[in-house]
Design a protein around this motif. Structure first.
Motif, PDB file in Angstrom:
ATOM      1  N   PHE A  17       6.263  -5.419  -3.312  1.00 14.22           N
ATOM      2  CA  PHE A  17       7.195  -4.364  -3.685  1.00 14.22           C
ATOM      3  C   PHE A  17       6.902  -3.137  -2.831  1.00 14.22           C
ATOM      4  CE2 PHE A  17       7.141  -7.123  -7.304  1.00 14.22           C
ATOM      5  CZ  PHE A  17       8.432  -7.089  -7.785  1.00 14.22           C
ATOM      6  N   VAL A  18       7.942  -2.610  -2.199  1.00 15.68           N
ATOM      7  CA  VAL A  18       7.807  -1.429  -1.343  1.00 15.68           C
ATOM      8  C   VAL A  18       8.461  -0.222  -2.009  1.00 15.68           C
ATOM      9  CG1 VAL A  18       8.341  -0.440   0.923  1.00 15.68           C
ATOM     10  CG2 VAL A  18       7.695  -2.850   0.726  1.00 15.68           C
ATOM     11  N   TRP A  19       9.666  -0.412  -2.516  1.00 17.18           N
ATOM     12  CA  TRP A  19      10.397   0.647  -3.216  1.00 17.18           C
ATOM     13  C   TRP A  19      10.919   0.083  -4.518  1.00 17.18           C
ATOM     14  CZ3 TRP A  19      14.104   2.537   1.220  1.00 17.18           C
ATOM     15  CH2 TRP A  19      13.388   3.345   2.109  1.00 17.18           C
ATOM     16  N   SER A  20      10.976   0.955  -5.520  1.00 16.95           N
ATOM     17  CA  SER A  20      11.544   0.556  -6.801  1.00 16.95           C
ATOM     18  C   SER A  20      12.252   1.758  -7.406  1.00 16.95           C
ATOM     19  CB  SER A  20      10.441   0.081  -7.754  1.00 16.95           C
ATOM     20  OG  SER A  20      10.996  -0.348  -8.980  1.00 16.95           O
ATOM     21  N   GLN A  21      13.421   1.516  -7.959  1.00 17.63           N
ATOM     22  CA  GLN A  21      14.132   2.582  -8.662  1.00 17.63           C
ATOM     23  C   GLN A  21      14.712   2.016  -9.946  1.00 17.63           C
ATOM     24  OE1 GLN A  21      16.882   5.083  -6.592  1.00 17.63           O
ATOM     25  NE2 GLN A  21      17.666   5.948  -8.477  1.00 17.63           N
ATOM     26  N   ARG A  55       2.026   4.616  -5.347  1.00 17.52           N
ATOM     27  CA  ARG A  55       1.309   3.469  -5.893  1.00 17.52           C
ATOM     28  C   ARG A  55       0.311   3.882  -6.978  1.00 17.52           C
ATOM     29  NH1 ARG A  55      -2.862  -0.250  -4.972  1.00 17.52           N
ATOM     30  NH2 ARG A  55      -2.087  -2.366  -4.613  1.00 17.52           N
ATOM     31  N   SER A  56      -0.493   4.900  -6.706  1.00 13.76           N
ATOM     32  CA  SER A  56      -1.534   5.293  -7.669  1.00 13.76           C
ATOM     33  C   SER A  56      -0.924   5.843  -8.961  1.00 13.76           C
ATOM     34  CB  SER A  56      -2.512   6.295  -7.054  1.00 13.76           C
ATOM     35  OG  SER A  56      -1.841   7.469  -6.667  1.00 13.76           O
ATOM     36  N   ALA A  57       0.152   6.619  -8.868  1.00 15.67           N
ATOM     37  CA  ALA A  57       0.809   7.139 -10.074  1.00 15.67           C
ATOM     38  C   ALA A  57       1.400   5.994 -10.893  1.00 15.67           C
ATOM     39  CB  ALA A  57       1.898   8.144  -9.700  1.00 15.67           C
ATOM     40  N   TYR A  58       2.007   5.037 -10.205  1.00 18.18           N
ATOM     41  CA  TYR A  58       2.579   3.875 -10.885  1.00 18.18           C
ATOM     42  C   TYR A  58       1.480   3.106 -11.629  1.00 18.18           C
ATOM     43  CZ  TYR A  58       4.299  -0.894 -11.453  1.00 18.18           C
ATOM     44  OH  TYR A  58       4.603  -2.123 -11.968  1.00 18.18           O
ATOM     45  N   LEU A  59       0.377   2.832 -10.933  1.00 21.45           N
ATOM     46  CA  LEU A  59      -0.705   2.068 -11.558  1.00 21.45           C
ATOM     47  C   LEU A  59      -1.357   2.844 -12.702  1.00 21.45           C
ATOM     48  CD1 LEU A  59      -2.261   0.370  -8.403  1.00 21.45           C
ATOM     49  CD2 LEU A  59      -0.904  -0.724 -10.225  1.00 21.45           C
ATOM     50  N   ALA A  60      -1.397   4.174 -12.600  1.00 22.93           N
ATOM     51  CA  ALA A  60      -1.922   4.985 -13.701  1.00 22.93           C
ATOM     52  C   ALA A  60      -1.037   4.845 -14.933  1.00 22.93           C
ATOM     53  CB  ALA A  60      -2.031   6.450 -13.278  1.00 22.93           C
ATOM     54  N   PRO A  78       0.808  -1.219   0.000  1.00 24.72           N
ATOM     55  CA  PRO A  78       0.000   0.000   0.000  1.00 24.72           C
ATOM     56  C   PRO A  78       0.845   1.275   0.000  1.00 24.72           C
ATOM     57  CG  PRO A  78      -0.853  -1.567   1.600  1.00 24.72           C
ATOM     58  CD  PRO A  78       0.453  -2.123   1.091  1.00 24.72           C
ATOM     59  N   ASP A  79       2.038   1.209   0.597  1.00 19.07           N
ATOM     60  CA  ASP A  79       2.916   2.381   0.687  1.00 19.07           C
ATOM     61  C   ASP A  79       4.030   2.357  -0.365  1.00 19.07           C
ATOM     62  OD1 ASP A  79       3.965   0.142   1.996  1.00 19.07           O
ATOM     63  OD2 ASP A  79       5.094   1.334   3.432  1.00 19.07           O
ATOM     64  N   PHE A  80       3.793   1.652  -1.473  1.00 17.20           N
ATOM     65  CA  PHE A  80       4.768   1.541  -2.555  1.00 17.20           C
ATOM     66  C   PHE A  80       5.193   2.923  -3.051  1.00 17.20           C
ATOM     67  CE2 PHE A  80       5.514   1.534  -7.177  1.00 17.20           C
ATOM     68  CZ  PHE A  80       6.588   0.665  -7.261  1.00 17.20           C
TER      69      PHE A  80
END
Length: 171
Positions: free
Chosen positions: A148-152, A81-86, A67-69
């Motif tokens: 997944f919590v963080w991704s770069q 999370r929401s920007a990524y899913l968009a 939830p805090d991705f």
């Protein structure tokens, strides 16, 4: 008598030593087997996420995210999370996302880090870009699942001289 006692002591120590080595080897095999299967689950999650991005499958991608991705994308932009899913849902057309190196995994209890080089082909607005890059992900085991919590992701410039010039132009 003293010599006999020393011989018995040496035999006893040798037997205990052999038992200790055998126990350590068995424990190591068990631990590495567990680590290997966990690492393989992380690798499978990475491949599932890449496939979800290419397919535009926000449901599958969302199931893998905490939830805090949070993500830092190849443009250096931070998003949640929401920007990524968009983006997965159509903001960006992920034409191809393919690992071109092994997915290396390190596990630290309920936390894991995965890193790999990948080939990107994406369409964002009017621009279609193809390049290599590196992705590093931090996952945590929460409620029995790896998320997944963080991704770069960092782009590898196709033209290093052009990249350097672009950096110099910034004030």
């Amino acid at each position: 008598m003293k010599h006999l006692t020393s011989t018995k002591l040496i035999v006893v120590l040798a037997v205990f030593g052999a038992l200790a080595v055998a126990a350590a080897a068995a424990a190591s095999r068990t631990a590495s087997g567990t680590t290997t299967s966990t690492a393989n689950r992380i690798r499978a999650a990475e491949l599932t996420r890449l496939r979800a991005e290419v397919d535009g499958d926000t449901t599958k991608a969302g199931q893998l995210l905490a939830p805090d991705f949070q993500q830092i994308n190849v443009a250096g932009t931070a998003g949640g999370r929401s920007a990524y899913l968009a983006n997965v849902g159509g903001g960006v057309d992920f034409v191809k996302l393919k690992p071109v190196s092994a997915i290396r995994v390190r596990i630290y209890g309920n936390t894991a880090v995965a890193r790999f080089q990948e080939a990107f082909e994406v369409v964002a607005g009017p621009d279609r870009v193809k390049h290599l890059g590196w992705t590093t992900d931090l996952l945590e085991r929460r409620h029995g699942r790896w998320q997944f919590v963080w991704s770069q992701s960092t782009a590898t410039p196709n033209d290093l001289a052009l990249f350097v010039r672009a950096l110099k132009a910034k004030p």
